[in-house]
Design a protein around this motif. Structure first.
Motif, PDB file in Angstrom:
ATOM      1  N   LYS A  27       0.810  -1.216   0.000  1.00  0.00           N
ATOM      2  CA  LYS A  27       0.000   0.000   0.000  1.00  0.00           C
ATOM      3  C   LYS A  27       0.849   1.274   0.000  1.00  0.00           C
ATOM      4  O   LYS A  27       0.375   2.329  -0.410  1.00  0.00           O
ATOM      5  CB  LYS A  27      -0.929  -0.006   1.212  1.00  0.00           C
ATOM      6  CG  LYS A  27      -2.027  -1.051   1.127  1.00  0.00           C
ATOM      7  CD  LYS A  27      -2.954  -0.987   2.322  1.00  0.00           C
ATOM      8  CE  LYS A  27      -4.063  -2.022   2.225  1.00  0.00           C
ATOM      9  NZ  LYS A  27      -4.976  -1.970   3.393  1.00  0.00           N
ATOM     10  N   TYR A  28       2.068   1.192   0.485  1.00  0.00           N
ATOM     11  CA  TYR A  28       2.906   2.398   0.555  1.00  0.00           C
ATOM     12  C   TYR A  28       3.653   2.656  -0.757  1.00  0.00           C
ATOM     13  O   TYR A  28       4.473   3.574  -0.828  1.00  0.00           O
ATOM     14  CB  TYR A  28       3.907   2.298   1.722  1.00  0.00           C
ATOM     15  CG  TYR A  28       4.871   1.145   1.631  1.00  0.00           C
ATOM     16  CD1 TYR A  28       6.030   1.238   0.871  1.00  0.00           C
ATOM     17  CD2 TYR A  28       4.629  -0.039   2.306  1.00  0.00           C
ATOM     18  CE1 TYR A  28       6.920   0.186   0.777  1.00  0.00           C
ATOM     19  CE2 TYR A  28       5.512  -1.096   2.236  1.00  0.00           C
ATOM     20  CZ  TYR A  28       6.658  -0.981   1.469  1.00  0.00           C
ATOM     21  OH  TYR A  28       7.538  -2.021   1.382  1.00  0.00           O
ATOM     22  N   ALA A  29       3.369   1.862  -1.769  1.00  0.00           N
ATOM     23  CA  ALA A  29       4.006   2.068  -3.077  1.00  0.00           C
ATOM     24  C   ALA A  29       3.099   2.915  -3.959  1.00  0.00           C
ATOM     25  O   ALA A  29       1.885   2.703  -4.017  1.00  0.00           O
ATOM     26  CB  ALA A  29       4.289   0.731  -3.740  1.00  0.00           C
ATOM     27  N   ARG A  30       3.686   3.889  -4.648  1.00  0.00           N
ATOM     28  CA  ARG A  30       2.950   4.729  -5.600  1.00  0.00           C
ATOM     29  C   ARG A  30       3.363   4.332  -7.012  1.00  0.00           C
ATOM     30  O   ARG A  30       4.541   4.093  -7.269  1.00  0.00           O
ATOM     31  CB  ARG A  30       3.252   6.213  -5.378  1.00  0.00           C
ATOM     32  CG  ARG A  30       2.660   6.805  -4.125  1.00  0.00           C
ATOM     33  CD  ARG A  30       2.693   8.330  -4.217  1.00  0.00           C
ATOM     34  NE  ARG A  30       4.053   8.795  -4.394  1.00  0.00           N
ATOM     35  CZ  ARG A  30       4.807   9.314  -3.416  1.00  0.00           C
ATOM     36  NH1 ARG A  30       4.306   9.428  -2.204  1.00  0.00           N
ATOM     37  NH2 ARG A  30       6.036   9.721  -3.649  1.00  0.00           N
ATOM     38  N   VAL A 149       2.896  -1.526 -21.451  1.00  0.00           N
ATOM     39  CA  VAL A 149       3.385  -0.241 -20.945  1.00  0.00           C
ATOM     40  C   VAL A 149       4.185  -0.464 -19.667  1.00  0.00           C
ATOM     41  O   VAL A 149       4.049  -1.485 -18.992  1.00  0.00           O
ATOM     42  CB  VAL A 149       2.232   0.746 -20.670  1.00  0.00           C
ATOM     43  CG1 VAL A 149       1.467   1.049 -21.938  1.00  0.00           C
ATOM     44  CG2 VAL A 149       1.285   0.194 -19.607  1.00  0.00           C
ATOM     45  N   VAL A 150       5.021   0.512 -19.356  1.00  0.00           N
ATOM     46  CA  VAL A 150       5.879   0.446 -18.170  1.00  0.00           C
ATOM     47  C   VAL A 150       5.486   1.554 -17.205  1.00  0.00           C
ATOM     48  O   VAL A 150       5.337   2.711 -17.596  1.00  0.00           O
ATOM     49  CB  VAL A 150       7.368   0.598 -18.564  1.00  0.00           C
ATOM     50  CG1 VAL A 150       8.262   0.544 -17.323  1.00  0.00           C
ATOM     51  CG2 VAL A 150       7.775  -0.488 -19.549  1.00  0.00           C
ATOM     52  N   ASP A 151       5.311   1.196 -15.937  1.00  0.00           N
ATOM     53  CA  ASP A 151       5.028   2.169 -14.885  1.00  0.00           C
ATOM     54  C   ASP A 151       6.221   2.228 -13.928  1.00  0.00           C
ATOM     55  O   ASP A 151       6.868   1.213 -13.657  1.00  0.00           O
ATOM     56  CB  ASP A 151       3.787   1.767 -14.076  1.00  0.00           C
ATOM     57  CG  ASP A 151       2.531   1.742 -14.929  1.00  0.00           C
ATOM     58  OD1 ASP A 151       2.451   2.539 -15.870  1.00  0.00           O
ATOM     59  OD2 ASP A 151       1.640   0.924 -14.636  1.00  0.00           O
ATOM     60  N   ASP A 152       6.506   3.416 -13.441  1.00  0.00           N
ATOM     61  CA  ASP A 152       7.543   3.574 -12.423  1.00  0.00           C
ATOM     62  C   ASP A 152       6.931   3.353 -11.041  1.00  0.00           C
ATOM     63  O   ASP A 152       5.834   3.843 -10.752  1.00  0.00           O
ATOM     64  CB  ASP A 152       8.163   4.973 -12.499  1.00  0.00           C
ATOM     65  CG  ASP A 152       8.937   5.167 -13.789  1.00  0.00           C
ATOM     66  OD1 ASP A 152       9.792   4.322 -14.098  1.00  0.00           O
ATOM     67  OD2 ASP A 152       8.689   6.160 -14.495  1.00  0.00           O
ATOM     68  N   VAL A 153       7.648   2.623 -10.203  1.00  0.00           N
ATOM     69  CA  VAL A 153       7.183   2.345  -8.842  1.00  0.00           C
ATOM     70  C   VAL A 153       7.977   3.217  -7.868  1.00  0.00           C
ATOM     71  O   VAL A 153       9.206   3.176  -7.846  1.00  0.00           O
ATOM     72  CB  VAL A 153       7.362   0.855  -8.476  1.00  0.00           C
ATOM     73  CG1 VAL A 153       6.894   0.600  -7.041  1.00  0.00           C
ATOM     74  CG2 VAL A 153       6.591  -0.026  -9.449  1.00  0.00           C
ATOM     75  N   GLU A 154       7.259   4.023  -7.097  1.00  0.00           N
ATOM     76  CA  GLU A 154       7.901   4.923  -6.137  1.00  0.00           C
ATOM     77  C   GLU A 154       7.460   4.573  -4.716  1.00  0.00           C
ATOM     78  O   GLU A 154       6.316   4.172  -4.488  1.00  0.00           O
ATOM     79  CB  GLU A 154       7.537   6.381  -6.450  1.00  0.00           C
ATOM     80  CG  GLU A 154       7.956   6.816  -7.850  1.00  0.00           C
ATOM     81  CD  GLU A 154       7.464   8.209  -8.188  1.00  0.00           C
ATOM     82  OE1 GLU A 154       6.671   8.767  -7.394  1.00  0.00           O
ATOM     83  OE2 GLU A 154       7.857   8.735  -9.232  1.00  0.00           O
ATOM     84  N   GLU A 211      12.044  -5.624  -1.144  1.00  0.00           N
ATOM     85  CA  GLU A 211      12.655  -4.530  -1.908  1.00  0.00           C
ATOM     86  C   GLU A 211      11.750  -4.216  -3.087  1.00  0.00           C
ATOM     87  O   GLU A 211      11.443  -5.085  -3.901  1.00  0.00           O
ATOM     88  CB  GLU A 211      14.046  -4.940  -2.406  1.00  0.00           C
ATOM     89  CG  GLU A 211      14.774  -3.807  -3.091  1.00  0.00           C
ATOM     90  CD  GLU A 211      16.200  -4.185  -3.456  1.00  0.00           C
ATOM     91  OE1 GLU A 211      16.788  -3.459  -4.278  1.00  0.00           O
ATOM     92  OE2 GLU A 211      16.704  -5.190  -2.935  1.00  0.00           O
ATOM     93  N   LEU A 212      11.314  -2.974  -3.149  1.00  0.00           N
ATOM     94  CA  LEU A 212      10.378  -2.591  -4.215  1.00  0.00           C
ATOM     95  C   LEU A 212      11.047  -2.638  -5.585  1.00  0.00           C
ATOM     96  O   LEU A 212      12.199  -2.214  -5.729  1.00  0.00           O
ATOM     97  CB  LEU A 212       9.845  -1.184  -3.971  1.00  0.00           C
ATOM     98  CG  LEU A 212       8.760  -1.006  -2.917  1.00  0.00           C
ATOM     99  CD1 LEU A 212       8.380   0.465  -2.829  1.00  0.00           C
ATOM    100  CD2 LEU A 212       7.529  -1.829  -3.235  1.00  0.00           C
ATOM    101  N   PRO A 213      10.323  -3.123  -6.603  1.00  0.00           N
ATOM    102  CA  PRO A 213      10.870  -3.040  -7.965  1.00  0.00           C
ATOM    103  C   PRO A 213      10.846  -1.584  -8.439  1.00  0.00           C
ATOM    104  O   PRO A 213      10.024  -0.797  -7.995  1.00  0.00           O
ATOM    105  CB  PRO A 213       9.902  -3.903  -8.773  1.00  0.00           C
ATOM    106  CG  PRO A 213       8.614  -3.835  -8.018  1.00  0.00           C
ATOM    107  CD  PRO A 213       8.996  -3.750  -6.565  1.00  0.00           C
ATOM    108  N   GLU A 214      11.738  -1.249  -9.321  1.00  0.00           N
ATOM    109  CA  GLU A 214      11.780   0.125  -9.851  1.00  0.00           C
ATOM    110  C   GLU A 214      10.658   0.375 -10.845  1.00  0.00           C
ATOM    111  O   GLU A 214      10.169   1.492 -10.965  1.00  0.00           O
ATOM    112  CB  GLU A 214      13.137   0.385 -10.508  1.00  0.00           C
ATOM    113  CG  GLU A 214      14.298   0.400  -9.520  1.00  0.00           C
ATOM    114  CD  GLU A 214      15.605   0.734 -10.215  1.00  0.00           C
ATOM    115  OE1 GLU A 214      15.606   0.923 -11.454  1.00  0.00           O
ATOM    116  OE2 GLU A 214      16.624   0.816  -9.523  1.00  0.00           O
ATOM    117  N   THR A 215      10.252  -0.668 -11.548  1.00  0.00           N
ATOM    118  CA  THR A 215       9.204  -0.527 -12.558  1.00  0.00           C
ATOM    119  C   THR A 215       8.250  -1.725 -12.500  1.00  0.00           C
ATOM    120  O   THR A 215       8.567  -2.756 -11.896  1.00  0.00           O
ATOM    121  CB  THR A 215       9.789  -0.444 -13.984  1.00  0.00           C
ATOM    122  OG1 THR A 215      10.538  -1.643 -14.244  1.00  0.00           O
ATOM    123  CG2 THR A 215      10.679   0.770 -14.145  1.00  0.00           C
TER     124      THR A 215
END
Length: 230
Positions: A27-30, A149-154, A211-215
């Motif tokens: 949930k804390y990932a945008r 498509v590619v999304d960035d994960v923040e 560890e969150l993925p970058e994309t």
């Protein structure tokens, strides 16, 4: 522009479901969506070999797309008739007819493509229906597909901090309940509350070890509506 009644253009419209194994994010990932890669927009005056594409979004005005498609088609018509010699000489009549036939064949081959993805698909289909209803003048066909498509994960640091705090609190409360079962004082608690705390504690373990993925990639539905003169 009010919606037009659906016609054969959309009667068998189907999309393949591809987003079955998307990476689940905490949930804390945008997720920051990147623009979908697109081919350059051609000039109406470009030659027949250059694809004529009109991209449509949810905010694109309906009639502006209709007029742009018409402009592309008018320029195609001018190119198709430019080589026809209009001389009235009887000697050239046969050649003139052959030139007209070639021009008409070329004109039928020149298509304008209206493309849309996601929520803009229905709006693009309305454009196709508008041309389809001008019977005898335009040929309209529709193709469906999907684009990767590619999304960035923040990472939302504040959201992550709150998740950790909630998990740590739940973990301590669960440990306290376990100790009370050994003897002294047993806390009375509903099963649903215990399950909720266990979920929060498990989430803590996930946050600490993940560890969150970058994309992240996903598939987006798309339509391509081809419009040409008959």
């Amino acid at each position: 522009m009010p919606k037009q009644p659906k016609t054969n253009l959309t009667s068998s419209l189907q999309f393949e479901k591809k987003n079955k194994d998307m990476t689940k994010l905490p949930k804390y990932a945008r997720v920051q969506k990147r623009p979908i890669p697109r081919a350059p927009i051609a000039s109406p005056y470009a030659g027949a070999s250059v694809p004529k594409i009109v991209y449509m979004s949810t905010s694109t005005p309906f009639m502006s797309v209709v007029k742009r498609v018409q402009k592309f088609l008018r320029q195609a018509e001018k190119r198709a008739t430019a080589s026809v010699n209009l001389s009235s000489s009887a000697k050239r009549n046969q050649q003139k007819l052959a030139e007209i036939a070639r021009g008409e064949e070329q004109l039928r081959k020149e298509e304008v493509f209206v493309k849309a993805t996601g929520r803009a698909i229905e709006k693009a289909l309305e454009v196709g229906r508008w041309f389809e209803e001008r019977e005898g003048e335009y040929r309209v066909r529709v193709e469906t597909g999907s684009v990767l498509v590619v999304d960035d994960v923040e990472e939302d640091e504040e959201g992550k901090r709150k998740a950790i705090e909630k998990g740590e609190k739940a973990k301590k409360e669960l440990e306290g309940n376990v100790k009370s079962e050994d003897g002294t004082e047993k806390a009375v608690e509903s099963k649903s509350a215990v399950k909720k705390r266990r979920r929060a504690a498990n989430a803590l373990a996930s946050v600490e070890g993940e560890e969150l993925p970058e994309t992240r990639t996903r598939w987006v539905n798309k339509v391509e509506i081809s419009i040409s003169y008959k």
